[in-house]
Motif scaffolding. Sequence first.
Motif, PDB file in Angstrom:
ATOM      1  N   ALA A  40       0.868  -1.177   0.000  1.00  0.00           N
ATOM      2  CA  ALA A  40       0.000   0.000   0.000  1.00  0.00           C
ATOM      3  C   ALA A  40       0.901   1.222   0.000  1.00  0.00           C
ATOM      4  O   ALA A  40       1.889   1.269   0.729  1.00  0.00           O
ATOM      5  N   TYR A  41       0.573   2.194  -0.816  1.00  0.00           N
ATOM      6  CA  TYR A  41       1.345   3.434  -0.802  1.00  0.00           C
ATOM      7  C   TYR A  41       0.426   4.602  -1.110  1.00  0.00           C
ATOM      8  O   TYR A  41      -0.510   4.445  -1.879  1.00  0.00           O
ATOM      9  N   PRO A  42       0.605   5.722  -0.492  1.00  0.00           N
ATOM     10  CA  PRO A  42       1.539   5.948   0.593  1.00  0.00           C
ATOM     11  C   PRO A  42       1.076   5.262   1.876  1.00  0.00           C
ATOM     12  O   PRO A  42      -0.127   5.090   2.080  1.00  0.00           O
ATOM     13  N   ASN A  43       2.002   4.867   2.676  1.00  0.00           N
ATOM     14  CA  ASN A  43       1.695   4.255   3.968  1.00  0.00           C
ATOM     15  C   ASN A  43       2.765   4.712   4.956  1.00  0.00           C
ATOM     16  O   ASN A  43       3.899   4.288   4.828  1.00  0.00           O
ATOM     17  N   PRO A  44       2.456   5.612   5.868  1.00  0.00           N
ATOM     18  CA  PRO A  44       1.127   6.003   6.332  1.00  0.00           C
ATOM     19  C   PRO A  44       0.428   6.944   5.351  1.00  0.00           C
ATOM     20  O   PRO A  44       1.064   7.723   4.653  1.00  0.00           O
ATOM     21  N   LEU A  45      -0.880   6.838   5.345  1.00  0.00           N
ATOM     22  CA  LEU A  45      -1.723   7.656   4.486  1.00  0.00           C
ATOM     23  C   LEU A  45      -1.998   8.978   5.185  1.00  0.00           C
ATOM     24  O   LEU A  45      -2.570   9.004   6.272  1.00  0.00           O
ATOM     25  N   ARG A  46      -1.567  10.071   4.552  1.00  0.00           N
ATOM     26  CA  ARG A  46      -1.805  11.406   5.110  1.00  0.00           C
ATOM     27  C   ARG A  46      -2.747  12.204   4.222  1.00  0.00           C
ATOM     28  O   ARG A  46      -3.283  13.207   4.638  1.00  0.00           O
ATOM     29  N   GLY A  47      -2.901  11.789   2.998  1.00  0.00           N
ATOM     30  CA  GLY A  47      -3.746  12.502   2.040  1.00  0.00           C
ATOM     31  C   GLY A  47      -5.111  11.856   1.913  1.00  0.00           C
ATOM     32  O   GLY A  47      -5.682  11.389   2.891  1.00  0.00           O
ATOM     33  N   GLU A  87      -1.291  -5.687 -10.584  1.00  0.00           N
ATOM     34  CA  GLU A  87      -2.538  -4.911 -10.570  1.00  0.00           C
ATOM     35  C   GLU A  87      -2.460  -3.827  -9.507  1.00  0.00           C
ATOM     36  O   GLU A  87      -1.744  -3.966  -8.512  1.00  0.00           O
ATOM     37  N   GLU A  88      -3.217  -2.771  -9.710  1.00  0.00           N
ATOM     38  CA  GLU A  88      -3.266  -1.681  -8.748  1.00  0.00           C
ATOM     39  C   GLU A  88      -4.710  -1.274  -8.515  1.00  0.00           C
ATOM     40  O   GLU A  88      -5.476  -1.110  -9.462  1.00  0.00           O
ATOM     41  N   ILE A  89      -5.062  -1.141  -7.245  1.00  0.00           N
ATOM     42  CA  ILE A  89      -6.397  -0.708  -6.850  1.00  0.00           C
ATOM     43  C   ILE A  89      -6.241   0.619  -6.126  1.00  0.00           C
ATOM     44  O   ILE A  89      -5.501   0.707  -5.146  1.00  0.00           O
ATOM     45  N   ARG A  90      -6.923   1.655  -6.597  1.00  0.00           N
ATOM     46  CA  ARG A  90      -6.891   2.962  -5.936  1.00  0.00           C
ATOM     47  C   ARG A  90      -8.165   3.138  -5.116  1.00  0.00           C
ATOM     48  O   ARG A  90      -9.236   2.715  -5.533  1.00  0.00           O
ATOM     49  N   TRP A  91      -7.994   3.784  -3.964  1.00  0.00           N
ATOM     50  CA  TRP A  91      -9.132   3.951  -3.048  1.00  0.00           C
ATOM     51  C   TRP A  91      -8.998   5.288  -2.335  1.00  0.00           C
ATOM     52  O   TRP A  91      -7.901   5.710  -1.994  1.00  0.00           O
ATOM     53  N   SER A  92     -10.135   5.937  -2.124  1.00  0.00           N
ATOM     54  CA  SER A  92     -10.193   7.200  -1.384  1.00  0.00           C
ATOM     55  C   SER A  92     -10.945   6.971  -0.079  1.00  0.00           C
ATOM     56  O   SER A  92     -12.171   7.079  -0.040  1.00  0.00           O
ATOM     57  N   PRO A  93     -10.234   6.654   1.001  1.00  0.00           N
ATOM     58  CA  PRO A  93     -10.887   6.344   2.276  1.00  0.00           C
ATOM     59  C   PRO A  93     -11.174   7.591   3.116  1.00  0.00           C
ATOM     60  O   PRO A  93     -10.650   7.777   4.201  1.00  0.00           O
ATOM     61  N   GLU A  94     -12.015   8.462   2.591  1.00  0.00           N
ATOM     62  CA  GLU A  94     -12.272   9.741   3.252  1.00  0.00           C
ATOM     63  C   GLU A  94     -12.950   9.592   4.609  1.00  0.00           C
ATOM     64  O   GLU A  94     -12.805  10.443   5.476  1.00  0.00           O
ATOM     65  N   SER A  95     -13.677   8.505   4.815  1.00  0.00           N
ATOM     66  CA  SER A  95     -14.427   8.353   6.062  1.00  0.00           C
ATOM     67  C   SER A  95     -13.605   7.731   7.193  1.00  0.00           C
ATOM     68  O   SER A  95     -14.069   7.670   8.324  1.00  0.00           O
ATOM     69  N   LEU A 118      -1.812  -6.781   5.280  1.00  0.00           N
ATOM     70  CA  LEU A 118      -0.885  -5.702   5.594  1.00  0.00           C
ATOM     71  C   LEU A 118      -1.536  -4.712   6.539  1.00  0.00           C
ATOM     72  O   LEU A 118      -2.754  -4.714   6.710  1.00  0.00           O
ATOM     73  N   ARG A 119      -0.707  -3.882   7.169  1.00  0.00           N
ATOM     74  CA  ARG A 119      -1.192  -2.813   8.052  1.00  0.00           C
ATOM     75  C   ARG A 119      -1.171  -1.503   7.286  1.00  0.00           C
ATOM     76  O   ARG A 119      -0.185  -1.194   6.591  1.00  0.00           O
ATOM     77  N   LEU A 120      -2.229  -0.736   7.443  1.00  0.00           N
ATOM     78  CA  LEU A 120      -2.327   0.588   6.837  1.00  0.00           C
ATOM     79  C   LEU A 120      -2.514   1.603   7.949  1.00  0.00           C
ATOM     80  O   LEU A 120      -3.452   1.493   8.743  1.00  0.00           O
ATOM     81  N   ALA A 121      -1.596   2.555   8.042  1.00  0.00           N
ATOM     82  CA  ALA A 121      -1.711   3.628   9.037  1.00  0.00           C
ATOM     83  C   ALA A 121      -2.352   4.841   8.372  1.00  0.00           C
ATOM     84  O   ALA A 121      -1.968   5.221   7.264  1.00  0.00           O
ATOM     85  N   VAL A 122      -3.317   5.428   9.046  1.00  0.00           N
ATOM     86  CA  VAL A 122      -3.997   6.623   8.542  1.00  0.00           C
ATOM     87  C   VAL A 122      -3.731   7.755   9.532  1.00  0.00           C
ATOM     88  O   VAL A 122      -3.969   7.600  10.727  1.00  0.00           O
ATOM     89  N   GLU A 123      -3.208   8.868   9.011  1.00  0.00           N
ATOM     90  CA  GLU A 123      -2.954  10.045   9.838  1.00  0.00           C
ATOM     91  C   GLU A 123      -3.782  11.192   9.292  1.00  0.00           C
ATOM     92  O   GLU A 123      -3.609  11.600   8.156  1.00  0.00           O
TER      93      GLU A 123
END
Length: 124
Positions: A40-47, A87-95, A118-123
């Motif tokens: 997953a990139y970016p990870n941590p997710l800041r955007g 393959e690449e999957i894009r996602w917008s986890p706004e919530s 995998l672990r995904l950090a959200v900031e």
Amino acid sequence: MATSCWLGPLGGPGRDGRVGEPRDLGALSTLAEERDRFIAYPNPLRGTDVAFRYWSARPGEARLSVLNLEGESVAELRHDGGDGTVEEIRWSPESLSSGVYLVRLTAPAAEGHVTRLLRLAVER
């Protein structure tokens, strides 16, 4: 099309090289290292957007499950994968609020399915 007839950059009908059908080189391929990776990139997710990349060994549906640390599903994504492709999957986890999430991928393998985590950090 034979491999020596490729017309990409620096290629053409006069290109030297072995004639034959394109084939999977297995462990000799530079993609061999990518086959077991799920990133997953970016990870941590800041955007706002995150991309998940994985190897699809054969055509079929891949499923991404995003779980909080209590094991509750917060999102489910589906993606139709190719045959022997990255393959690449894009996602917008706004919530999603700040925290750590587990992302489980279930994708087609050479036989059956493979599951990666995998672990995904959200900031925020």
